[in-house]
Design a protein around this motif. Structure first.
Motif, PDB file in Angstrom:
ATOM      1  N   HIS A 154     -67.914 -57.752  30.392  1.00  0.00           N
ATOM      2  CA  HIS A 154     -68.440 -56.499  29.840  1.00  0.00           C
ATOM      3  C   HIS A 154     -69.689 -56.115  30.618  1.00  0.00           C
ATOM      4  O   HIS A 154     -70.143 -56.850  31.495  1.00  0.00           O
ATOM      5  CB  HIS A 154     -68.769 -56.669  28.351  1.00  0.00           C
ATOM      6  CG  HIS A 154     -69.884 -57.651  28.108  1.00  0.00           C
ATOM      7  ND1 HIS A 154     -69.672 -58.995  27.913  1.00  0.00           N
ATOM      8  CD2 HIS A 154     -71.236 -57.494  28.044  1.00  0.00           C
ATOM      9  CE1 HIS A 154     -70.828 -59.607  27.734  1.00  0.00           C
ATOM     10  NE2 HIS A 154     -71.784 -58.728  27.810  1.00  0.00           N
ATOM     11  N   HIS A 201     -67.249 -57.477  22.795  1.00  0.00           N
ATOM     12  CA  HIS A 201     -67.623 -56.215  23.439  1.00  0.00           C
ATOM     13  C   HIS A 201     -66.941 -56.092  24.786  1.00  0.00           C
ATOM     14  O   HIS A 201     -66.887 -57.031  25.556  1.00  0.00           O
ATOM     15  CB  HIS A 201     -69.127 -55.990  23.586  1.00  0.00           C
ATOM     16  CG  HIS A 201     -69.933 -57.153  24.070  1.00  0.00           C
ATOM     17  ND1 HIS A 201     -69.467 -58.432  24.157  1.00  0.00           N
ATOM     18  CD2 HIS A 201     -71.213 -57.220  24.517  1.00  0.00           C
ATOM     19  CE1 HIS A 201     -70.417 -59.233  24.592  1.00  0.00           C
ATOM     20  NE2 HIS A 201     -71.465 -58.540  24.835  1.00  0.00           N
ATOM     21  N   HIS A 216     -76.982 -55.264  32.445  1.00  0.00           N
ATOM     22  CA  HIS A 216     -76.317 -56.409  33.068  1.00  0.00           C
ATOM     23  C   HIS A 216     -74.806 -56.238  33.072  1.00  0.00           C
ATOM     24  O   HIS A 216     -74.239 -55.596  32.193  1.00  0.00           O
ATOM     25  CB  HIS A 216     -76.676 -57.729  32.366  1.00  0.00           C
ATOM     26  CG  HIS A 216     -76.164 -57.857  30.970  1.00  0.00           C
ATOM     27  ND1 HIS A 216     -76.889 -57.511  29.858  1.00  0.00           N
ATOM     28  CD2 HIS A 216     -74.972 -58.309  30.470  1.00  0.00           C
ATOM     29  CE1 HIS A 216     -76.191 -57.749  28.761  1.00  0.00           C
ATOM     30  NE2 HIS A 216     -75.015 -58.221  29.098  1.00  0.00           N
ATOM     31  N   SER A 218     -71.574 -58.804  32.809  1.00  0.00           N
ATOM     32  CA  SER A 218     -71.455 -60.116  32.200  1.00  0.00           C
ATOM     33  C   SER A 218     -70.158 -60.793  32.613  1.00  0.00           C
ATOM     34  O   SER A 218     -69.101 -60.165  32.657  1.00  0.00           O
ATOM     35  CB  SER A 218     -71.504 -59.975  30.680  1.00  0.00           C
ATOM     36  OG  SER A 218     -71.464 -61.253  30.081  1.00  0.00           O
ATOM     37  N   TYR A 257     -79.122 -64.944  30.948  1.00  0.00           N
ATOM     38  CA  TYR A 257     -79.369 -63.745  31.754  1.00  0.00           C
ATOM     39  C   TYR A 257     -80.129 -64.170  33.012  1.00  0.00           C
ATOM     40  O   TYR A 257     -81.102 -64.933  32.920  1.00  0.00           O
ATOM     41  CB  TYR A 257     -80.270 -62.750  31.020  1.00  0.00           C
ATOM     42  CG  TYR A 257     -79.663 -61.939  29.910  1.00  0.00           C
ATOM     43  CD1 TYR A 257     -78.336 -61.525  29.918  1.00  0.00           C
ATOM     44  CD2 TYR A 257     -80.473 -61.521  28.854  1.00  0.00           C
ATOM     45  CE1 TYR A 257     -77.819 -60.742  28.890  1.00  0.00           C
ATOM     46  CE2 TYR A 257     -79.969 -60.731  27.823  1.00  0.00           C
ATOM     47  CZ  TYR A 257     -78.638 -60.351  27.843  1.00  0.00           C
ATOM     48  OH  TYR A 257     -78.146 -59.570  26.822  1.00  0.00           O
ATOM     49  N   GLU A 267     -75.074 -61.706  33.547  1.00  0.00           N
ATOM     50  CA  GLU A 267     -75.021 -62.655  32.444  1.00  0.00           C
ATOM     51  C   GLU A 267     -73.863 -63.617  32.687  1.00  0.00           C
ATOM     52  O   GLU A 267     -72.792 -63.204  33.129  1.00  0.00           O
ATOM     53  CB  GLU A 267     -74.784 -61.892  31.134  1.00  0.00           C
ATOM     54  CG  GLU A 267     -74.709 -62.777  29.892  1.00  0.00           C
ATOM     55  CD  GLU A 267     -74.490 -61.979  28.596  1.00  0.00           C
ATOM     56  OE1 GLU A 267     -73.719 -60.993  28.639  1.00  0.00           O
ATOM     57  OE2 GLU A 267     -75.089 -62.341  27.570  1.00  0.00           O
TER      58      GLU A 267
HETATM   59 FE   LIG Z   1     -73.812 -59.287  27.537  1.00  0.00          FE
END
Ligand SMILES: [Fe+3]
Ligand SMILES: CC(=O)/C=C/C=C(/O)C(=O)O
Ligand SMILES: CC(=O)/C=C/C=C(/O)C(=O)O
Ligand SMILES: CC(=O)/C=C/C=C(/O)C(=O)O
Ligand SMILES: [Fe+3]
Ligand SMILES: [Fe+3]
Ligand SMILES: [Fe+3]
Lengths: 309, 309, 309, 309
Positions: A154, A201, A216, A218, A257, A267
């Motif tokens: 994501h 997400h 970010h 991920s 992170y 991430e």
């Molecule tokens: Fe994230």
């Protein structure tokens, strides 16, 4: 997959300041698999367990940040329909020809009120995950070259007017709201986590005055032990770490992170739960956002709110 | 969620030989949360992280086995449409009234050629997972009462004519084939794993001469360490263990198969990967089914093929 | 370390049927680090996190099995004293000259009533674990080449008269009894686990009519996730797996037993607890040995009792 | 166990500001097992897997901090000998009578140049770990009540003259140096980690102008997943977290530092490696202490250097 046929975030194109240094970082430290370079000098990567040709593209530029984020949709008919729906909603769309991104079909692009370019596409060459389709082993050596995430999972984007962004994703693209953080006055959302699947997400947004910012991208890891390993590898390679290892309260995901050599945050994370469209969204009050960000520490790290590219 | 609006396996009703002993087992050993009992004497359970009223129902009977398996669909309109589609396909459907199962709306039931009763339903009372909707903790004490799986995940059913079953699930209900095991001659499927989501399976079938057999209902755990803990708890409670802890080659899931006090096999498992409808299915040859079943041992345990209820 | 100055099992020499095949197995599949070969054709290995020159030596022979097991002692004075103590106890000892094993000082050898050759030595060249002594990283690439155990941990040996063996280890060498399995009549020990440290066992014995048999050499992994990974790698490399992944009730260790290409069983395991000499030993009754061997399965696997080299 | 017969840190007595609040914290949040209260109002705790009567004692006082730290030794003869050795070395010792601490034999106490009171004792009532000595399960419910550490593992103490402290521990008590951090000029040790076993530390010291300060008592967990769980429980219970979850470069241990309700820092940690007395110590340069403290973050957290009780 959303009812609309939106499958998943399929690629992000990110600007880096020094291409060679970035290739070394993404290939050898993050452990992505390089799958191609194009005439524009862009370099293409995939995560080891992804089957499509690429999910992460870098290009050299004067400033870091996100060029665009693309979602794969089920097929060309879905692409046509979603383009029509976006236009009917009042958004302008443009077409990028097949082949503009290596091994990728035509893309439909539009700009969000938050200033981000989002793309939809239906076709990308399947290259496989290396273990084959017949009697596949659960993994191979690529899983252990660098941090070696499983997939691009994501992105979290910062920009203005996320209320309108949410409407586009939920009303046109078929996403649903999984979690949100309220503004201090409790009247609006300061951040939203949206899913087009059962991932906690597929994309997230935070309200921010400047347009088009990347918080970010991920990358998914399989286990909390792999998050520890990721932190070890970051340290061994002088990667600038921002937050973690820790658990997010929001999404329950376990995370680090860190920043790529150009200052783009990324991430590496695992976990979270698997929501469904019939779930009520979870709400975090602003006063408790620290716990939402860093569950054990309950600390609203300043960089989280202010450092973006 | 499938494009058709089928969400997930939402309940299984299973026959047990001794109700009191089974309640103790499911509540205190497997660690489900009891949520109700009805006038027929059925006992209702949910997994701690599920939000709907129940996912697992037991009733006392003379023989063990599965009464029916229900899938939740998005809404009542979806239920109507899918019922029409099933009938158009040539299947008979019957309606069970709202309230027949506690806190559950009307159900549309049909019988598969394999002899299993499948239900669709759109409504079940949301009771929540115990941590609330505002600033939720990632878990609470219920996560540690017994084995305490996260959710009912899938079932593996044995019966005849799984080729036709596959057609119904893929052509009418919107599932897709994730993995399969070939018959020894390579001409047909001996077993199929089907998904209506990004789970590596929401339901699976194996070809078997007898109709309507249950191989196992499967409950999800979060980690491989929780699988070890499940094995410990099984041993501490004299649960009959069939296979594991081990990894399946098929699905990559990490598993223990065991039997409830009535001889119904159940699975506690974690892991696997997250497929999408655009993924080509993975194929296991019959000669390598041992590795598919028990990856480290590469052993086609005899019980897997022959013990069902 | 025992009060006597016995430190740890420092090397095992094992016979293999085919040297080249065995080198490939131990180096690339088990993931030991090859550190030398000698004029007799022996090949020396260490585990990645060990600091001494080697811990595992193989030589080609017509039959598989254990040549000898060596314990490192604190220093040369300790070696002298323990030799005197062994002789005073009534055991014959012989000296093997420094250099007979590569990079290893003089060794004092004696034979146990069980028929096993045990050695003591005080000196072996320190080669380090690869991460250095200044600001060391917690691990490096060697940790991920093959199964890559942390260290040679213990061995389980089968032979007659383990009551007398126990006396030698506890009364002369300073070991203590950590756990034991009783014989069916409860009068004697069928198996004993002995520690010279806080490891749950540095050496173990089972009563067996034939002399000098090897049940397994055991290699330590850091985590249960690494045990799963070991099982994956075994399967990918067609290693014959005996038992596991599972937890031993005895020692609480989590394990896979498998065989090297010559039929020598080895173990990759993690966990257990850390006992002290003031702990009372734990006792397993023979009728419950199944749970002691394989805690979740509670099964006294037949191979455990009968297959040795 | 050291060659001298020193076994392990067996108890710490810590001052708390509010006894009732502290009992709730140590019993229900940290998850220690309360084993007694004495006439002075002290409350005694043990970790679930410890077998002796207690390892952690709290008493109410006006200021937080450590009263004393006790090491268990093998037997009464060892206690006599070590007392003589301490006196011969030039240290004053005092005797505390059996029963002064509940269920504990006579204690020999001395003061370190760093201002800390250290005790040796040979006897404490064995109460067991709850799973018995015959066919013991690997754990029971106590393992899941609160954070539930396995044992009191070590303490880190701050005070002056750690060079002299190191001499006492190594030359008299038989400890050895496992790791150290150099002062900025590289001439001295800023911090030392000492072992009397194969634990990566049984006690540690950092140079500090004020005498007798407690940095933290440390409690062992079994896995990195348990460290995450500890962080979750801390957050659910509003425990003030200092650092982590993270990995220490020094010792490789994986940790959370947090504070009890009185401001006494404690640590919940797992991992590290298992050193032996023949290992060369590892050295961390001061400029790299950040990586030693927090390996992924490489950050010398200010609180680490300055907050003690
Ligand atoms: Fe994230
Ligand atoms: C039986 C087999 O090979 C793999 C099965 C995977 C599963 O999760 C299951 O259905 O139990
Ligand atoms: C055989 C048994 O019951 C327990 C064994 C524990 C061990 O680590 C081993 O010696 O392999
Ligand atoms: C402070 C540091 O660098 C490493 C510490 C390791 C420990 O377990 C501890 O003493 O807390
Ligand atoms: Fe299953
Ligand atoms: Fe063993
Ligand atoms: Fe510590």
């Amino acid at each position: 997959m959303a009812l609309t046929g939106v499958l998943r975030p399929g690629h992000a194109q990110v600007r880096v300041l020094n291409l060679e240094e970035s290739i070394r970082f993404y290939r050898d430290v993050l452990g992505l698999v390089e799958t191609g370079r194009d005439a524009q000098g862009r370099v293409y990567f995939k995560c080891w367990d992804e089957r499509d040709h690429h999910s992460y593209v870098i290009r050299e530029a004067d400033s870091a940040g996100l060029d665009f984020l693309g979602f794969k949709v089920l097929d060309k008919a879905t692409l046509e329909r979603l383009e029509a729906d976006l236009r009917a909603y009042g958004l302008q769309t443009t077409r990028l020809p097949a082949g503009d991104l290596l091994e990728t079909g035509e893309r439909v692009r539009f700009e969000l009120p938050s200033g981000h370019l989002i793309e939809l596409y239906a076709e990308k060459t399947i290259v496989g995950n290396g273990v084959g389709l017949i009697n596949p082993a659960p993994w191979d050596g690529a899983r252990e070259h660098g941090i070696a995430p499983v997939r691009l999972d994501h992105a979290l984007l910062y920009g203005p007017n996320i209320a309108e962004v949410q409407k586009i994703f939920t009303e046109v693209l078929g996403f649903y709201l999984v979690e949100r953080v309220l503004t201090p006055d409790g009247q609006d959302n300061a951040a939203i986590w949206l899913s087009c699947s059962h991932k906690v997400h597929d994309i997230a947004f935070a309200e921010y005055p400047e347009k088009g910012k990347l918080h970010h991208c991920s990358f998914l890891l399989d286990t909390w032990e792999q998050v520890l390993r990721a932190g070890d590898i970051m340290s061994m390679n002088q990667v600038a770490v921002d937050i973690g290892p820790t658990r997010h309260g929001v999404t329950r995901g376990c995370t680090i992170y860190a920043w790529d050599p150009s200052g783009n945050r990324f991430e590496t994370f695992m976990g979270g739960y698997q929501p469904y469209p019939d779930y009520e969204p979870l709400t975090w009050t602003f006063d408790n956002f620290g716990q939402g960000l860093d569950f054990p520490q309950r600390k609203l790290h300043e960089t989280f709110l202010s450092v973006v590219t």
